[in-house]
Write an enzyme that holds these catalytic residues in place. Structure first.
Site, PDB file in Angstrom:
ATOM      1  N   ASN A   9      45.370 -25.780  54.715  1.00 50.03           N
ATOM      2  CA  ASN A   9      46.226 -24.868  55.530  1.00 50.03           C
ATOM      3  C   ASN A   9      44.628 -24.468  56.606  1.00 50.03           C
ATOM      4  O   ASN A   9      43.415 -23.267  55.530  1.00 50.03           O
ATOM      5  CB  ASN A   9      46.528 -23.813  55.271  1.00 50.03           C
ATOM      6  N   LYS A  11      44.421 -21.983  59.106  1.00 50.30           N
ATOM      7  CA  LYS A  11      44.552 -20.936  59.754  1.00 50.30           C
ATOM      8  C   LYS A  11      44.176 -20.785  60.741  1.00 50.30           C
ATOM      9  O   LYS A  11      44.359 -21.911  61.363  1.00 50.30           O
ATOM     10  CB  LYS A  11      43.498 -19.981  58.571  1.00 50.30           C
ATOM     11  N   HIS A  96      53.523 -17.279  54.045  1.00 50.35           N
ATOM     12  CA  HIS A  96      52.531 -17.120  53.586  1.00 50.35           C
ATOM     13  C   HIS A  96      51.925 -15.791  53.279  1.00 50.35           C
ATOM     14  O   HIS A  96      52.417 -15.120  54.752  1.00 50.35           O
ATOM     15  CB  HIS A  96      51.100 -17.870  54.749  1.00 50.35           C
ATOM     16  N   GLU A  98      50.032 -14.251  54.458  1.00 48.20           N
ATOM     17  CA  GLU A  98      48.800 -13.017  55.365  1.00 48.20           C
ATOM     18  C   GLU A  98      49.631 -12.622  56.611  1.00 48.20           C
ATOM     19  O   GLU A  98      50.369 -12.293  57.221  1.00 48.20           O
ATOM     20  CB  GLU A  98      48.029 -14.408  56.114  1.00 48.20           C
ATOM     21  N   GLU A 168      50.677 -18.812  45.578  1.00 47.59           N
ATOM     22  CA  GLU A 168      49.877 -18.888  46.022  1.00 47.59           C
ATOM     23  C   GLU A 168      49.624 -16.692  46.042  1.00 47.59           C
ATOM     24  O   GLU A 168      50.108 -15.883  46.164  1.00 47.59           O
ATOM     25  CB  GLU A 168      49.120 -18.076  47.831  1.00 47.59           C
ATOM     26  N   GLY A 174      40.858 -16.070  49.043  1.00 44.05           N
ATOM     27  CA  GLY A 174      40.308 -16.006  50.298  1.00 44.05           C
ATOM     28  C   GLY A 174      39.202 -14.784  49.410  1.00 44.05           C
ATOM     29  O   GLY A 174      38.221 -14.608  50.009  1.00 44.05           O
ATOM     30  N   SER A 214      41.596 -19.829  46.802  1.00 48.05           N
ATOM     31  CA  SER A 214      40.327 -19.750  46.364  1.00 48.05           C
ATOM     32  C   SER A 214      40.351 -21.204  45.594  1.00 48.05           C
ATOM     33  O   SER A 214      39.434 -21.239  45.185  1.00 48.05           O
ATOM     34  CB  SER A 214      39.849 -19.719  45.405  1.00 48.05           C
TER      35      SER A 214
HETATM   36  P1  13P Z   1      41.944 -20.011  49.956  1.00 50.84           P
HETATM   37  O1  13P Z   1      41.518 -21.269  49.717  1.00 50.84           O
HETATM   38  O2  13P Z   1      41.236 -18.831  51.979  1.00 50.84           O
HETATM   39  O3  13P Z   1      41.640 -18.968  49.368  1.00 50.84           O
HETATM   40  O4  13P Z   1      43.126 -19.387  50.757  1.00 50.84           O
HETATM   41  C1  13P Z   1      43.895 -19.809  50.530  1.00 50.84           C
HETATM   42  C2  13P Z   1      45.260 -19.845  51.713  1.00 50.84           C
HETATM   43  O5  13P Z   1      45.775 -18.837  51.600  1.00 50.84           O
HETATM   44  C3  13P Z   1      45.991 -21.340  51.580  1.00 50.84           C
HETATM   45  O6  13P Z   1      47.136 -21.217  51.986  1.00 50.84           O
END
Ligand code: 13P
Length: 262
Positions: A9, A11, A96, A98, A168, A174, A214
């Site tokens: 991903n 992002k 997601h 976010e 997740e 992150g 992460s």
């Molecule tokens: P990170 O791997 O940067 O923690 O992000 C995970 C994520 O949100 C994947 O969709």
């Protein structure tokens, strides 16, 4: 057995030139070397076409990161499921954290998006997970169940070949603080039971449950060793082709024994 699946991903990162370099890098390092692992790249909308071309003729799949539940209409800034299929996507990330936290998506919205993806024969990657506050309050299971119910309401039992779920935990995204193998095993086990209740035991066993938060080449081997973890959804570490390829390789290395065990 659920398919072993590793998804990048990206992002909101990257120009087209950067996306092209990244996709080419992944193709060079991953390519067709790990046939037991389904590998999917999810660039931003603007780079879908660029990445589609870069992946053409390979076993790598293309995903979008979001969609709207309506097929078309006056929804400025949104993109519908058929449009994503037309752009070459086989997968789409839905719900997601976010999107839920920063853009106010509710469980109901996520359910509508999931239904729209299925209707358009896109493979939805449904993301669910609890916040740190919810975990500390002992509400993890309740949150995961509510998110599953919201998303799967009205979904038929035959989604097992098309649905992927990603656990997740919001506190792991992150932050550099990934879930431990034991935490992932517990959450994934709970999700699997929730899927079985809603879709039936046998179909639920075939749905990949990925871990996200992460993930790095360093922690991928211990996560890959967890029987309940069928793959990973990778954010930050997927922006470097070598890191991402190492993560795919960790899951490929673990795939054979798990299949033989089954
Ligand atoms: P990170 O791997 O940067 O923690 O992000 C995970 C994520 O949100 C994947 O969709």
């Amino acid at each position: 057995m659920a398919r072993t699946t590793v998804i990048a991903n990206w992002k909101m990162h990257g120009t087209q030139a950067e996306a092209l370099a990244l996709a080419r890098g992944v193709r060079r390092l991953v390519g067709n070397r790990f046939p037991a692992v389904e590998v999917v790249l999810a660039p931003p909308f603007t780079s879908l076409e660029t990445v589609r071309r870069a992946l053409r003729g390979s076993r790598l799949h293309l995903s979008a990161q979001n969609l709207h539940w309506q097929p078309q209409g006056a929804f400025t800034g949104e993109v519908g499921a058929d449009m994503l299929g037309d752009a070459g996507c086989s997968h789409v990330i839905v719900g997601h954290s976010e999107r839920r936290r920063l853009f106010g998506e509710t469980d109901r919205d996520v359910g509508r998006k999931l239904a729209a993806a299925l209707e358009a024969s896109l493979k939805p990657v449904l993301c669910i997970g609890e916040t740190l506050q919810e975990r500390r309050a002992g509400r993890m299971r309740r949150i995961l169940s509510a998110q599953l119910s919201g998303a799967l309401k009205g979904v038929s039992k035959s989604v097992n070949e098309i649905l992927t779920v990603a656990y997740e935990p919001v506190w792991a995204i992150g932050t550099g603080k990934n879930a431990t193998p034991a935490q992932a095993a517990e959450a994934h086990g709970w999700i699997r039971r929730g899927l079985a209740r809603r879709l039936g035991e046998a179909p639920a066993r075939e749905i990949p449950i990925l871990y996200g938060g992460s993930v790095t080449p360093h922690n991928a081997p211990e996560l890959a060793a967890v029987a309940e973890v069928d793959g990973v959804l990778v954010g930050g570490a997927s922006l470097d082709p070598r890191s991402f390829a190492a993560i795919v390789s960790a899951f490929a290395a673990n795939d054979t024994p798990r299949t033989e065990d089954a």
